[in-house]
Design a protein around this motif. Structure first.
Motif, short mmCIF file in Angstrom:
data_model
loop_
_atom_site.label_atom_id
_atom_site.label_comp_id
_atom_site.label_asym_id
_atom_site.label_seq_id
_atom_site.Cartn_x
_atom_site.Cartn_y
_atom_site.Cartn_z
N ASP A 188 0.86 -1.18 0.00
CA ASP A 188 0.00 0.00 0.00
C ASP A 188 0.89 1.23 0.00
O ASP A 188 1.55 1.52 1.01
CB ASP A 188 -0.90 0.02 1.24
CG ASP A 188 -2.04 -0.94 1.12
OD1 ASP A 188 -1.87 -2.11 1.50
OD2 ASP A 188 -3.09 -0.52 0.62
N SER A 231 -0.47 7.68 0.02
CA SER A 231 -1.54 8.27 -0.77
C SER A 231 -1.02 9.45 -1.58
O SER A 231 -0.33 10.33 -1.07
CB SER A 231 -2.66 8.75 0.16
OG SER A 231 -3.68 9.37 -0.57
N GLY A 232 -1.35 9.45 -2.88
CA GLY A 232 -0.94 10.54 -3.75
C GLY A 232 0.35 10.28 -4.50
O GLY A 232 0.71 11.02 -5.42
N HIS A 233 1.07 9.23 -4.09
CA HIS A 233 2.30 8.88 -4.80
C HIS A 233 1.96 8.16 -6.09
O HIS A 233 1.28 7.14 -6.09
CB HIS A 233 3.19 8.02 -3.91
CG HIS A 233 3.97 8.79 -2.91
ND1 HIS A 233 5.02 8.25 -2.18
CD2 HIS A 233 3.88 10.09 -2.52
CE1 HIS A 233 5.52 9.18 -1.40
NE2 HIS A 233 4.85 10.30 -1.57
N GLU A 239 -3.43 4.21 -8.94
CA GLU A 239 -2.30 4.70 -8.15
C GLU A 239 -2.43 4.21 -6.72
O GLU A 239 -2.05 4.90 -5.77
CB GLU A 239 -2.25 6.23 -8.21
CG GLU A 239 -1.96 6.76 -9.60
CD GLU A 239 -1.85 8.27 -9.67
OE1 GLU A 239 -2.12 8.93 -8.65
OE2 GLU A 239 -1.48 8.78 -10.73
N SER A 240 -2.94 2.99 -6.56
CA SER A 240 -3.10 2.48 -5.22
C SER A 240 -2.33 1.17 -5.05
O SER A 240 -1.19 1.05 -5.48
CB SER A 240 -4.58 2.30 -4.90
OG SER A 240 -5.17 1.38 -5.80
N SER A 251 7.43 3.94 -2.76
CA SER A 251 6.63 4.83 -3.60
C SER A 251 7.24 6.22 -3.57
O SER A 251 7.99 6.57 -2.66
CB SER A 251 5.16 4.86 -3.13
OG SER A 251 5.02 5.53 -1.89
#
Lengths: 117, 113
Positions: free
Chosen positions: B24, B27-29, B72-73, B94
């Motif tokens: 995981d 977030s946003g990477h 993108e997850s 990431s």
């Protein structure tokens, strides 16, 4: 192809003394250079990077690194070592995308730093 | 904020079995990377995802290795018909974009018996 050399598998230094961990690289175009630290049973932690600008880069935990283009080196330094700095250190590089470089980082084999009390 | 997470942290499997490792990212990477680290060695690049572009699979050691990423997850790395030489720590990283510093997860230690 891009490559990184860390010529020393092991560096020992006394607490309070300056430390240097060496890194040389080979890459197409301008280099993007990174240092990471790995503590036992932990993932890698980012320390610092050089992309452009001043040749002396300052990072986390008092570490700094000096980019030397003519010697293609990016040695990691700290003026006064701590016992807690003992860990495995990795240098990494990639070239600029415009030069056709790969996007992933190429890592050196690592240098085990031991700071003796 | 939350960093990169990986699961499981440890996996022991028998030779010949398939395994699936999960990552995981932050977030946003937009960029996500898989690396392999054998005991006492440096990191070996496996595969790279950037947004919706085709992944760079140039580091995968054999066709037993594959990886997927949904948008993108989350990403999964699958190793089919595991061999003892697959034993290693598998690290996921990431970054906000491919030129930026990478942030690593704690890794999955895979042991093939």
């Amino acid at each position: 192809a891009q490559s990184v050399a860390q010529p020393e598998d092991q560096v020992n230094v006394a607490e309070g003394n300056p430390l240097t961990v060496k890194c040389t690289y080979s890459v197409s175009g301008n280099p993007y250079l990174f240092w990471y630290v790995q503590y036992p049973n932990r993932g890698l932690q980012f320390l610092l990077k050089y992309i452009t600008g001043d040749n002396l880069v300052k990072g986390s935990y008092g570490f700094e690194a000096e980019f030397n283009k003519s010697q293609t080196s990016f040695h990691l330094k700290k003026p006064s070592a701590l016992v807690s700095d003992s860990a495995l250190y990795f240098c990494a590089v990639r070239g600029s995308i415009s030069s056709g470089s790969a996007r992933q980082l190429t890592f050196g084999s690592g240098t085990q730093l031991t700071v003796l009390p | 904020g939350a960093g990169v997470s990986q699961s499981p942290s440890n996996k022991v499997t028998e030779k010949g079995k398939d395994v699936e490792l999960r990552c995981d990212p932050i977030s946003g990477h937009t960029a996500l990377y898989w690396y392999r680290q054998r005991l006492g060695q440096g990191l070996e690049f496996l595969i790279y995802f950037q947004g919706n572009s085709a992944p760079d699979k140039s580091g995968l050691p054999s066709d037993r290795f594959s990886a997927e990423r949904t948008g993108e997850s989350v990403s999964t790395l699958t190793i089919q018909r595991t061999q003892q030489e697959d034993s290693a720590v598998y690290l996921c990283a990431s970054s906000f974009y491919s030129g930026n510093e990478q942030y690593f997860g704690p890794g999955t230690r895979l042991t093939v018996t």
